[in-house]
Design a protein around this motif. Structure first.
Motif, PDB file in Angstrom:
ATOM      1  N   GLY A 280       0.811  -1.213   0.000  1.00 54.56           N
ATOM      2  CA  GLY A 280       0.000   0.000   0.000  1.00 54.56           C
ATOM      3  C   GLY A 280       0.839   1.255   0.000  1.00 54.56           C
ATOM      4  O   GLY A 280       2.078   1.214   0.017  1.00 54.56           O
ATOM      5  N   GLY A 281       0.144   2.400   0.016  1.00 54.27           N
ATOM      6  CA  GLY A 281       0.787   3.710   0.044  1.00 54.27           C
ATOM      7  C   GLY A 281       0.481   4.433   1.347  1.00 54.27           C
ATOM      8  O   GLY A 281       0.070   3.812   2.345  1.00 54.27           O
ATOM      9  N   PRO A 282       0.646   5.767   1.376  1.00 55.72           N
ATOM     10  CA  PRO A 282       0.417   6.518   2.613  1.00 55.72           C
ATOM     11  C   PRO A 282      -1.014   6.422   3.125  1.00 55.72           C
ATOM     12  O   PRO A 282      -1.248   6.448   4.332  1.00 55.72           O
ATOM     13  N   LEU A 283      -1.994   6.322   2.229  1.00 57.77           N
ATOM     14  CA  LEU A 283      -3.380   6.199   2.679  1.00 57.77           C
ATOM     15  C   LEU A 283      -3.593   4.866   3.386  1.00 57.77           C
ATOM     16  O   LEU A 283      -4.243   4.804   4.440  1.00 57.77           O
ATOM     17  N   VAL A 284      -3.049   3.787   2.825  1.00 57.74           N
ATOM     18  CA  VAL A 284      -3.155   2.480   3.480  1.00 57.74           C
ATOM     19  C   VAL A 284      -2.439   2.503   4.828  1.00 57.74           C
ATOM     20  O   VAL A 284      -2.922   1.940   5.821  1.00 57.74           O
ATOM     21  N   PHE A 285      -1.281   3.175   4.890  1.00 59.34           N
ATOM     22  CA  PHE A 285      -0.568   3.319   6.162  1.00 59.34           C
ATOM     23  C   PHE A 285      -1.460   3.983   7.204  1.00 59.34           C
ATOM     24  O   PHE A 285      -1.565   3.536   8.358  1.00 59.34           O
ATOM     25  N   GLY A 286      -2.133   5.059   6.816  1.00 53.52           N
ATOM     26  CA  GLY A 286      -3.034   5.741   7.741  1.00 53.52           C
ATOM     27  C   GLY A 286      -4.196   4.860   8.167  1.00 53.52           C
ATOM     28  O   GLY A 286      -4.606   4.874   9.333  1.00 53.52           O
ATOM     29  N   ILE A 287      -4.737   4.080   7.240  1.00 49.77           N
ATOM     30  CA  ILE A 287      -5.850   3.183   7.569  1.00 49.77           C
ATOM     31  C   ILE A 287      -5.395   2.101   8.556  1.00 49.77           C
ATOM     32  O   ILE A 287      -6.110   1.775   9.522  1.00 49.77           O
ATOM     33  N   LEU A 288      -4.209   1.563   8.339  1.00 49.93           N
ATOM     34  CA  LEU A 288      -3.686   0.552   9.263  1.00 49.93           C
ATOM     35  C   LEU A 288      -3.487   1.124  10.664  1.00 49.93           C
ATOM     36  O   LEU A 288      -3.837   0.495  11.672  1.00 49.93           O
ATOM     37  N   LEU A 289      -2.935   2.323  10.725  1.00 51.71           N
ATOM     38  CA  LEU A 289      -2.741   2.952  12.027  1.00 51.71           C
ATOM     39  C   LEU A 289      -4.085   3.281  12.664  1.00 51.71           C
ATOM     40  O   LEU A 289      -4.272   3.194  13.879  1.00 51.71           O
ATOM     41  N   GLY A 290      -5.059   3.643  11.826  1.00 55.06           N
ATOM     42  CA  GLY A 290      -6.405   3.880  12.336  1.00 55.06           C
ATOM     43  C   GLY A 290      -7.026   2.626  12.912  1.00 55.06           C
ATOM     44  O   GLY A 290      -7.745   2.676  13.918  1.00 55.06           O
ATOM     45  N   LEU A 338      -6.832  -9.278   6.739  1.00 52.48           N
ATOM     46  CA  LEU A 338      -6.332 -10.005   7.907  1.00 52.48           C
ATOM     47  C   LEU A 338      -5.469  -9.105   8.780  1.00 52.48           C
ATOM     48  O   LEU A 338      -5.495  -9.196  10.012  1.00 52.48           O
ATOM     49  N   THR A 339      -4.722  -8.214   8.143  1.00 50.12           N
ATOM     50  CA  THR A 339      -3.849  -7.308   8.899  1.00 50.12           C
ATOM     51  C   THR A 339      -4.659  -6.323   9.744  1.00 50.12           C
ATOM     52  O   THR A 339      -4.281  -6.015  10.882  1.00 50.12           O
ATOM     53  N   LEU A 340      -5.789  -5.825   9.209  1.00 45.01           N
ATOM     54  CA  LEU A 340      -6.592  -4.838   9.943  1.00 45.01           C
ATOM     55  C   LEU A 340      -7.104  -5.370  11.284  1.00 45.01           C
ATOM     56  O   LEU A 340      -6.900  -4.727  12.323  1.00 45.01           O
ATOM     57  N   PRO A 341      -7.789  -6.532  11.336  1.00 44.01           N
ATOM     58  CA  PRO A 341      -8.238  -7.007  12.652  1.00 44.01           C
ATOM     59  C   PRO A 341      -7.094  -7.369  13.584  1.00 44.01           C
ATOM     60  O   PRO A 341      -7.205  -7.196  14.800  1.00 44.01           O
ATOM     61  N   ALA A 342      -5.973  -7.864  13.024  1.00 41.47           N
ATOM     62  CA  ALA A 342      -4.824  -8.172  13.881  1.00 41.47           C
ATOM     63  C   ALA A 342      -4.283  -6.898  14.528  1.00 41.47           C
ATOM     64  O   ALA A 342      -3.934  -6.887  15.714  1.00 41.47           O
ATOM     65  N   LEU A 343      -4.237  -5.813  13.769  1.00 44.53           N
ATOM     66  CA  LEU A 343      -3.799  -4.533  14.331  1.00 44.53           C
ATOM     67  C   LEU A 343      -4.791  -4.018  15.369  1.00 44.53           C
ATOM     68  O   LEU A 343      -4.400  -3.398  16.375  1.00 44.53           O
ATOM     69  N   ALA A 344      -6.083  -4.243  15.138  1.00 44.70           N
ATOM     70  CA  ALA A 344      -7.083  -3.816  16.113  1.00 44.70           C
ATOM     71  C   ALA A 344      -6.891  -4.559  17.438  1.00 44.70           C
ATOM     72  O   ALA A 344      -6.982  -3.959  18.524  1.00 44.70           O
ATOM     73  N   VAL A 345      -6.604  -5.856  17.376  1.00 45.40           N
ATOM     74  CA  VAL A 345      -6.327  -6.624  18.596  1.00 45.40           C
ATOM     75  C   VAL A 345      -5.077  -6.086  19.285  1.00 45.40           C
ATOM     76  O   VAL A 345      -5.047  -5.914  20.513  1.00 45.40           O
ATOM     77  N   ALA A 346      -4.030  -5.809  18.500  1.00 46.67           N
ATOM     78  CA  ALA A 346      -2.811  -5.253  19.080  1.00 46.67           C
ATOM     79  C   ALA A 346      -3.092  -3.912  19.761  1.00 46.67           C
ATOM     80  O   ALA A 346      -2.570  -3.634  20.850  1.00 46.67           O
TER      81      ALA A 346
END
Length: 566
Positions: A280-290, A338-346
């Motif tokens: 991804g790019g900067p927008l995906v980075f922001g979404i992951l951090l979100g 899969l990465t999004l819910p894993a980050l939410a758990v973290a």
């Protein structure tokens, strides 16, 4: 079927009677929003929300700019390390300042400093002067402002809300940060993608204004100081000594370091996760951090319920384990879903663990040292984060991001295992108000506050059958005395009168003796009462306070009057 028309007035009367007695209904007392009833906490909380939003947008801009101007992936991880390293280096001195000076002024100074640095950062980026090391320098300076601000802000929570509401207030502070984290990074990513990192830096500069305004208008009650302030080095030493002699806080600090070391991996490597693992790019980075921030908000609201269901230790072990599983899933995932819910758990584990650590420290330290105790806790947590950011960056350089995340998962499991040796205490509010039984004695010798060393002896008369219990109580008394500033504590037994025991210790000066005596808390009274109950002599026992004096060699033939004068 309509409600009984008389039921509501009866409930109102019952609620009013409870309020008159100072008792809140259980549902209201357990509500996570109770601290927001305090106007100053509410105002600071809302202003901090805006400031956190700006800080996270700035972090997105700095992290993504580093991916553009640096060739090495470990430089990206150092953006996170440069922000957390100052907290490790300077928190103790900041905590000493917070305990000895006006906390509101310290926060204003820190916020003003960060505003100036943010403006300079935006100007450097606008003028195309940015280099990787200059960017790290700016983020390091912002981290210095955070290091100065945090102990004053965290220890001010107890000045804004009742002590019983401190855990809820700490959790709400995490909520404010993570609400900003849930939307700020995504917006920051959109800003960086559409306009560039400069806009993110400018937005962050404006975000400090609301909090500075609220702090400038706050007029906390002034606490009259009876004793002179400790010097910075003495205050820092007193903080280290207090924590070193407090087993509960020591356990929190060790576990916080372990969690910061392993738990930071997702945040430190997130730009690389966005770019290399999910393409991804900067927008995906922001979404992951979100997603991380959204999970943290959910975790904050779940934490109060989980604390009622689980012991503190069980909760923390569970969050260590769940965070390890999340890190492993992130390392193995190549898909955003899969990465999004894993980050939410973290994120949920992150806020539950750190807010539990923070509240435990606040409830384990009296007001005179709470800033330094929090500072040492934050030094451990942020030191772990800074060290972890560097280690995981090096691991990416040598093994790749997938293996780095798996190694971090193993580190988190090891941190959970530490709980078998270093258990966390129950999260309960001890009465750490001053005991206020001690009164400064009148002395027949002229002394000044700096006079010393002062030697204190206390005579205890103990029956033979009570000796074992007395020694157990005195072991705890020794820890309390040394924790509060006494030196060279010893327990002596008279060889001619076996019932006579003498407790002896000293302090460097008279003012330090007074300070040490006034630090005894209500929670410490149990040990004092246990010892006094075993004492069969006069109550209170005989106490001798002496000042050490050096001998001098006087000239021979000196008249008696001159000897007395000498």
């Amino acid at each position: 079927m309509p409600d009984d028309p008389h039921a509501q007035p009866v409930a109102d009367v019952a609620r009013a009677e409870l309020a008159a007695e100072g008792v809140e209904p259980a549902a209201e007392r357990n509500s996570p929003f109770v601290p927001l009833r305090q106007p100053i906490f509410r105002a600071v909380w809302l202003a901090s929300l805006a400031s956190n939003f700006g800080g996270l947008v700035q972090m997105v801009g700095a992290s993504w700019m580093m991916t553009a101007i640096a060739d090495s992936p470990d430089m990206v991880a150092l953006v996170q390390a440069s922000t957390t390293l100052p907290v490790m280096l300077f928190s103790l001195s900041a905590g000493a300042l917070a305990d000895n000076y006006d906390r509101r002024r310290i926060m204003l100074t820190a916020q003003g400093f960060m505003l100036v640095v943010s403006v300079l950062l935006a100007a450097a980026a606008w003028l195309n002067l940015m280099t990787p090391w200059l960017l790290l320098g700016f983020t390091f300076l912002i981290g210095c402002g955070t290091a100065l601000n945090n102990p004053a802000w965290q220890s001010s929570v107890g000045d804004m809300v009742p002590r019983r509401d401190v855990p809820a207030a700490v959790t709400l502070n995490s909520v404010a940060f993570n609400i900003a984290r849930s939307v700020g990074p995504a917006i920051g990513g959109a800003i960086v993608a559409a306009v560039g990192a400069v806009a993110a830096f400018v937005l962050n500069a404006f975000s400090y204004i609301a909090l500075i305004t609220v702090l400038a208008r706050w007029q906390p009650p002034k606490v009259e100081r009876v004793l002179p302030r400790e010097t910075l080095l003495i205050a820092m030493g007193a903080g280290v000594r207090y924590v070193a002699m407090s087993p509960n806080i020591r356990s929190v600090i060790l576990r916080a370091f372990a969690y910061g070391f392993g738990g930071i991996v997702a945040l430190a490597l997130l730009p690389l996760i966005a770019r290399d693992l999910v393409q991804g790019g900067p927008l995906v980075f922001g979404i992951l951090l979100g997603a991380f921030g959204a999970g943290a908000v959910v975790g904050a609201f779940l934490s109060a319920r989980l604390r009622r269901m689980l012991s503190t230790e069980s909760l923390v072990r569970a969050t260590f384990g769940a965070n390890a599983l999340a890190a492993a899933l992130i390392g193995m995932s190549t898909t955003l879903w899969l990465t999004l819910p894993a980050l939410a758990v973290a994120g949920a584990c992150w806020v539950m663990t750190l807010s539990t650590f923070n509240a435990t420290v606040q409830l384990s330290a009296p007001r005179w040292v709470v800033g330094r105790a929090l500072a040492l806790y934050q030094m451990a947590a942020f030191g772990g984060m800074a060290g972890g950011s560097w280690v995981w960056g090096q691991a990416v350089l040598h093994f790749g991001p997938e293996q780095a995340l798996l190694l971090a998962a193993f580190a988190l499991l090891s941190g959970a295992a530490l709980g078998f040796r270093y258990r966390l205490p129950p999260l309960e509010a001890l009465n750490l108000d001053p005991l206020s039984r001690w009164r400064e004695p009148k002395v027949a010798v002229d002394i000044e506050p700096r006079s010393g060393p002062v030697i204190v002896t206390i005579e205890w008369l103990i029956r033979e059958e009570d000796v074992v219990e007395f020694l157990k109580a005195m072991a705890e008394r020794r820890r309390i005395r040394r924790r509060d500033g006494a030196r060279h504590w010893t327990l002596l037994r008279d060889l001619t009168d076996p019932e006579l025991w003498i407790e002896r210790y000293d302090t460097p000066t008279w003012v330090e003796y007074v300070r040490q005596a006034q630090r005894i808390t209500q929670a410490d009274a149990e040990i004092t009462d246990r010892v006094r109950a075993l004492h069969k002599g006069p109550n209170p026992p005989v106490v001798h306070r002496m000042i050490e004096r050096e001998t001098a060699t006087l000239p021979r033939g000196l008249p008696p009057q001159q000897i007395r004068d000498a």
